[in-house]
Write a protein that holds these residues in place. Sequence first.
Motif, mmCIF file in Angstrom:
data_model
loop_
_atom_site.group_PDB
_atom_site.id
_atom_site.type_symbol
_atom_site.label_atom_id
_atom_site.label_comp_id
_atom_site.label_asym_id
_atom_site.label_seq_id
_atom_site.Cartn_x
_atom_site.Cartn_y
_atom_site.Cartn_z
ATOM 1 N N HIS A 65 87.773 74.830 -21.554
ATOM 2 C CA HIS A 65 87.797 74.326 -22.918
ATOM 3 C C HIS A 65 87.910 72.817 -22.873
ATOM 4 O O HIS A 65 88.828 72.281 -22.253
ATOM 5 N N PRO A 66 87.006 72.101 -23.521
ATOM 6 C CA PRO A 66 87.063 70.635 -23.469
ATOM 7 C C PRO A 66 88.238 70.077 -24.269
ATOM 8 O O PRO A 66 88.652 70.664 -25.258
ATOM 9 N N ASP A 67 88.768 68.959 -23.799
ATOM 10 C CA ASP A 67 89.816 68.281 -24.549
ATOM 11 C C ASP A 67 89.202 67.466 -25.684
ATOM 12 O O ASP A 67 87.989 67.387 -25.821
ATOM 13 N N ASP A 68 90.040 66.870 -26.507
ATOM 14 C CA ASP A 68 89.561 66.018 -27.597
ATOM 15 C C ASP A 68 89.201 64.639 -27.064
ATOM 16 O O ASP A 68 89.817 64.140 -26.129
ATOM 17 N N LYS A 69 88.202 64.026 -27.663
ATOM 18 C CA LYS A 69 87.797 62.660 -27.302
ATOM 19 C C LYS A 69 87.600 61.863 -28.580
ATOM 20 O O LYS A 69 87.135 62.376 -29.575
ATOM 21 N N TRP A 70 87.924 60.586 -28.540
ATOM 22 C CA TRP A 70 87.673 59.675 -29.646
ATOM 23 C C TRP A 70 86.434 58.862 -29.343
ATOM 24 O O TRP A 70 86.224 58.445 -28.199
ATOM 25 N N THR A 118 79.171 63.820 -27.658
ATOM 26 C CA THR A 118 79.682 64.088 -26.317
ATOM 27 C C THR A 118 78.891 65.230 -25.686
ATOM 28 O O THR A 118 78.197 65.977 -26.377
ATOM 29 N N PHE A 168 79.526 68.379 -22.581
ATOM 30 C CA PHE A 168 80.553 69.102 -21.833
ATOM 31 C C PHE A 168 79.911 69.822 -20.667
ATOM 32 O O PHE A 168 78.940 70.551 -20.848
ATOM 33 N N SER A 197 85.285 67.661 -18.245
ATOM 34 C CA SER A 197 85.771 67.321 -19.576
ATOM 35 C C SER A 197 84.609 66.759 -20.382
ATOM 36 O O SER A 197 83.507 66.580 -19.859
ATOM 37 N N GLN A 198 84.858 66.477 -21.631
ATOM 38 C CA GLN A 198 83.810 65.900 -22.459
ATOM 39 C C GLN A 198 83.483 64.493 -21.969
ATOM 40 O O GLN A 198 84.372 63.714 -21.672
#
Length: 101
Positions: free
Chosen positions: A6-11, A76, A78, A83-84
Motif C-alpha cells: 500500500h503506497p504512503d501519502d505524498k505531497w 504519482t 506506484f 513507494s509512490q
Amino acid sequence: TETTGHPDDKWGWAVQLALSIKNIPTGAGDTINIQGVYTDGATRYNFQNLAGSSYQMYGSSGIAYQSVGFANAPDTVFITGGSQETVKTWGFRGAYTHNWD
C-alpha cells in the motif's frame, strides 16, 4: 489485502513564473507574455485545461490483480514493493498581442 503493498501519502507542489511586458515599441497596447511552470507531484498545474485528467478504474476485471487503472496526467506512480514516486513536469508558454489599426 493487496499483495503489492500500500503506497504512503505524498505531497506535491508547483511553482509558476510569469512576465508581461506592456507598451512595447511595436504599437500602442501591444504586449508580450511568457509563463514557465515546474511541478513535482502536481501535474494538473502544468496541463491545466489543455488536456483531460480523466481516470478510469475497473475493479475485479480479471485482466490484472483485482483491478486495472488508466490515467493520462498522473501526479504519482506506484511500483510494487516501493513507494509512490512523484511525476515531475515542466512547461513554457508565450504569447504576443498586436493591436491592428
